[in-house]
Design an enzyme around this catalytic site. Structure first.
Site, PDB file in Angstrom:
ATOM      1  N   ASP A  12       0.893  -1.181  -0.343  1.00  0.00           N
ATOM      2  CA  ASP A  12      -0.037  -0.148  -0.051  1.00  0.00           C
ATOM      3  C   ASP A  12       0.845   1.160   0.019  1.00  0.00           C
ATOM      4  O   ASP A  12       1.105   2.471   0.624  1.00  0.00           O
ATOM      5  CB  ASP A  12      -0.588   0.196   0.789  1.00  0.00           C
ATOM      6  CG  ASP A  12      -1.838  -1.046   0.676  1.00  0.00           C
ATOM      7  OD1 ASP A  12      -1.833  -1.881  -0.251  1.00  0.00           O
ATOM      8  OD2 ASP A  12      -2.700  -1.318   1.653  1.00  0.00           O
ATOM      9  N   ASP A  50      -4.667  -0.577  -1.328  1.00  0.00           N
ATOM     10  CA  ASP A  50      -5.929  -0.556  -1.532  1.00  0.00           C
ATOM     11  C   ASP A  50      -6.794   0.386  -2.186  1.00  0.00           C
ATOM     12  O   ASP A  50      -6.467   0.750  -3.338  1.00  0.00           O
ATOM     13  CB  ASP A  50      -5.875   0.676  -0.222  1.00  0.00           C
ATOM     14  CG  ASP A  50      -6.793  -0.145   1.384  1.00  0.00           C
ATOM     15  OD1 ASP A  50      -6.723  -0.539   1.395  1.00  0.00           O
ATOM     16  OD2 ASP A  50      -7.189   0.889   2.123  1.00  0.00           O
ATOM     17  N   HIS A  52     -10.589   0.535  -2.530  1.00  0.00           N
ATOM     18  CA  HIS A  52     -11.829   0.889  -2.103  1.00  0.00           C
ATOM     19  C   HIS A  52     -13.028   1.267  -3.141  1.00  0.00           C
ATOM     20  O   HIS A  52     -12.347   2.450  -3.578  1.00  0.00           O
ATOM     21  CB  HIS A  52     -12.009   1.564  -0.994  1.00  0.00           C
ATOM     22  CG  HIS A  52     -11.322   1.223   0.659  1.00  0.00           C
ATOM     23  ND1 HIS A  52     -11.412  -0.137   0.750  1.00  0.00           N
ATOM     24  CD2 HIS A  52     -10.416   1.842   0.857  1.00  0.00           C
ATOM     25  CE1 HIS A  52     -10.329  -0.033   1.778  1.00  0.00           C
ATOM     26  NE2 HIS A  52      -9.868   0.914   1.691  1.00  0.00           N
ATOM     27  N   HIS A  56     -17.137   3.494   0.656  1.00  0.00           N
ATOM     28  CA  HIS A  56     -16.974   1.623   1.584  1.00  0.00           C
ATOM     29  C   HIS A  56     -16.907   2.074   3.308  1.00  0.00           C
ATOM     30  O   HIS A  56     -17.068   3.167   3.812  1.00  0.00           O
ATOM     31  CB  HIS A  56     -15.280   1.539   1.485  1.00  0.00           C
ATOM     32  CG  HIS A  56     -15.370   0.161   2.004  1.00  0.00           C
ATOM     33  ND1 HIS A  56     -14.014  -0.151   2.979  1.00  0.00           N
ATOM     34  CD2 HIS A  56     -14.989  -0.981   1.509  1.00  0.00           C
ATOM     35  CE1 HIS A  56     -13.920  -1.038   3.590  1.00  0.00           C
ATOM     36  NE2 HIS A  56     -14.127  -1.829   2.496  1.00  0.00           N
ATOM     37  N   HIS A  85     -10.878   6.904   1.942  1.00  0.00           N
ATOM     38  CA  HIS A  85      -9.423   7.477   1.241  1.00  0.00           C
ATOM     39  C   HIS A  85      -9.409   5.878  -0.527  1.00  0.00           C
ATOM     40  O   HIS A  85      -9.792   5.356   0.246  1.00  0.00           O
ATOM     41  CB  HIS A  85      -8.195   6.559   2.015  1.00  0.00           C
ATOM     42  CG  HIS A  85      -8.491   5.191   2.781  1.00  0.00           C
ATOM     43  ND1 HIS A  85      -9.363   4.930   3.465  1.00  0.00           N
ATOM     44  CD2 HIS A  85      -8.049   4.138   2.812  1.00  0.00           C
ATOM     45  CE1 HIS A  85      -9.430   3.781   4.420  1.00  0.00           C
ATOM     46  NE2 HIS A  85      -8.453   3.098   3.106  1.00  0.00           N
ATOM     47  N   LYS A 110      -6.779  -4.875  -3.048  1.00  0.00           N
ATOM     48  CA  LYS A 110      -8.229  -4.739  -1.849  1.00  0.00           C
ATOM     49  C   LYS A 110      -9.262  -4.593  -1.521  1.00  0.00           C
ATOM     50  O   LYS A 110      -8.996  -3.080  -1.316  1.00  0.00           O
ATOM     51  CB  LYS A 110      -7.321  -6.139  -0.778  1.00  0.00           C
ATOM     52  CG  LYS A 110      -5.901  -5.241  -0.307  1.00  0.00           C
ATOM     53  CD  LYS A 110      -4.840  -5.402   0.703  1.00  0.00           C
ATOM     54  CE  LYS A 110      -3.950  -4.182   1.171  1.00  0.00           C
ATOM     55  NZ  LYS A 110      -5.045  -3.552   2.628  1.00  0.00           N
ATOM     56  N   CYS A 155      -2.372  -2.638   7.441  1.00  0.00           N
ATOM     57  CA  CYS A 155      -1.958  -3.757   6.359  1.00  0.00           C
ATOM     58  C   CYS A 155      -0.774  -5.120   6.328  1.00  0.00           C
ATOM     59  O   CYS A 155      -0.467  -5.336   6.278  1.00  0.00           O
ATOM     60  CB  CYS A 155      -2.129  -3.027   5.326  1.00  0.00           C
ATOM     61  SG  CYS A 155      -3.895  -2.314   4.636  1.00  0.00           S
TER      62      CYS A 155
HETATM   63  C1  VGL Z   1      -4.812   1.057   5.654  1.00  0.00           C
HETATM   64  C2  VGL Z   1      -6.606   1.955   7.036  1.00  0.00           C
HETATM   65  C3  VGL Z   1      -7.383   1.545   5.741  1.00  0.00           C
HETATM   66  C4  VGL Z   1      -3.378   0.717   5.689  1.00  0.00           C
HETATM   67  C5  VGL Z   1      -5.644   0.854   5.082  1.00  0.00           C
HETATM   68  O1  VGL Z   1      -3.171   0.199   4.325  1.00  0.00           O
HETATM   69  O2  VGL Z   1      -2.617   0.245   6.491  1.00  0.00           O
HETATM   70  N1  VGL Z   1      -4.807   1.474   6.565  1.00  0.00           N
HETATM   71  N2  VGL Z   1      -7.291   1.018   5.148  1.00  0.00           N
HETATM   72 ZN    ZN Z   2      -8.549   1.272   3.111  1.00  0.00          ZN
END
Ligand code: VGL
Ligand code: ZN
Length: 201
Positions: A12, A50, A52, A56, A85, A110, A155
Site C-alpha cells: 500500500d 488498497d 475501495h 466503502h 481514502h 484489496k 496492512c
Molecule cells: C490501511 C487503513 C485503512 C493500510 C488501509 O494500508 O494500512 N490502513 N486502509
Molecule cells: Zn483502506
C-alpha cells in the site's frame, strides 16, 4: 540477490497514505527510495493496493454521527473508521509517483467489497475470504517473504501475521515501514507480529 524462493511484498505505498493524502501516514513517502533499491534484490516483487469502491463501509462518512479514527463494531469485529481514502481510480489510490512499479509481477488489490475491510494481502477482515495470494506464492515455490510499506500497524501487520500463520518465513523491514499509530495500534502490532513469529529485520 535473494534466492528465487524469496519474494518482496510491498504494501500500500499509495498517494493517500503519504503526506498530503487523505489518510496520510507520517513519513510515508520517506520509505520510497529505500524500497526502490530493495526491489533489485528479489526475483519476485508483489505490490498491494488498497482499492475501495466509493462509500466503502470502513469510511466514517458512511456512519452518521461518527468521526474518522473512532472504532465501531462490524459483523466481523472491531473496525477503525477511516477518512474516505484509496477510492478506485482516483489519484489518491495510485501508487506513490516515485515508487518503481515496473519490477512488480503481481498487483493485489484489496478492500474492493463495500461491506468488509481488508487489511491483509491474504484474507479479508473476516479472516476467511482469500485474495488468492497464498496460491500464487505456493505455486511459484515461494517460501520466504520480506514485507515493507504502509501502514506498519494495519496492512503490514495483518499481512505479516497471516503469512506467518500460513507457514511462510516472514521478515518485516521496520525501517521501510511507517505507522498510523492510533489507540495503541503500533505497540499491539509489534506484539502480534512477535507472537506470530515474524522477524523484525
Ligand atoms: C490501511 C487503513 C485503512 C493500510 C488501509 O494500508 O494500512 N490502513 N486502509
Ligand atoms: Zn483502506
Amino acid at each position: 540477490m535473494h534466492p528465487d524462493t524469496h519474494a518482496l511484498l510491498i504494501v500500500d505505498v499509495q498517494t493517500d497514505f503519504c503526506p498530503g493524502g487523505a489518510l496520510a501516514v507520517p513519513g510515508g513517502d520517506a520509505i520510497v527510495p529505500g524500497i526502490n533499491v530493495l526491489m533489485d534484490d528479489f526475483a519476485t516483487v508483489i505490490l498491494t493496493q488498497d482499492w475501495h469502491p466509493p462509500r466503502h463501509g470502513s469510511f466514517a462518512s458512511e456512519h452518521p454521527g461518527r468521526a474518522p479514527m473512532e472504532v465501531t463494531q462490524m459483523p466481523y469485529g472491531p473496525q477503525v473508521l477511516w477518512p474516505d481514502h484509496c477510492i478506485q481510480g482516483t489519484p489518491g489510490a495510485a501508487f506513490h509517483p516515485d515508487l518503481r512499479t515496473d519490477p512488480a509481477q503481481l498487483v493485489i488489490r484489496k478492500g474492493c467489497r463495500r461491506a468488509i475491510d481488508s487489511y491483509s494481502a491474504f484474507f479479508e477482515n473476516d479472516h476467511t475470504t482469500p485474495t488468492g495470494l497464498e496460491g500464487y506464492l505456493r505455486t511459484r515455490g515461494i517460501t520466504d517473504l520480506t514485507l515493507v510499506g504502509l501502514a506498519t500497524d494495519f496492512c503490514v501487520q495483518f499481512s505479516a501475521v497471516d503469512a506467518a500463520r500460513l507457514g511462510f518465513a516472514v521478515t518485516v523491514r521496520a525501517e521501510l515501514c511507517r505507522a498510523i499509530d492510533t489507540g495503541g495500534s503500533l505497540e499491539a502490532a509489534h506484539t502480534a507480529m512477535r507472537t506470530a513469529g515474524v522477524r523484525m529485520g
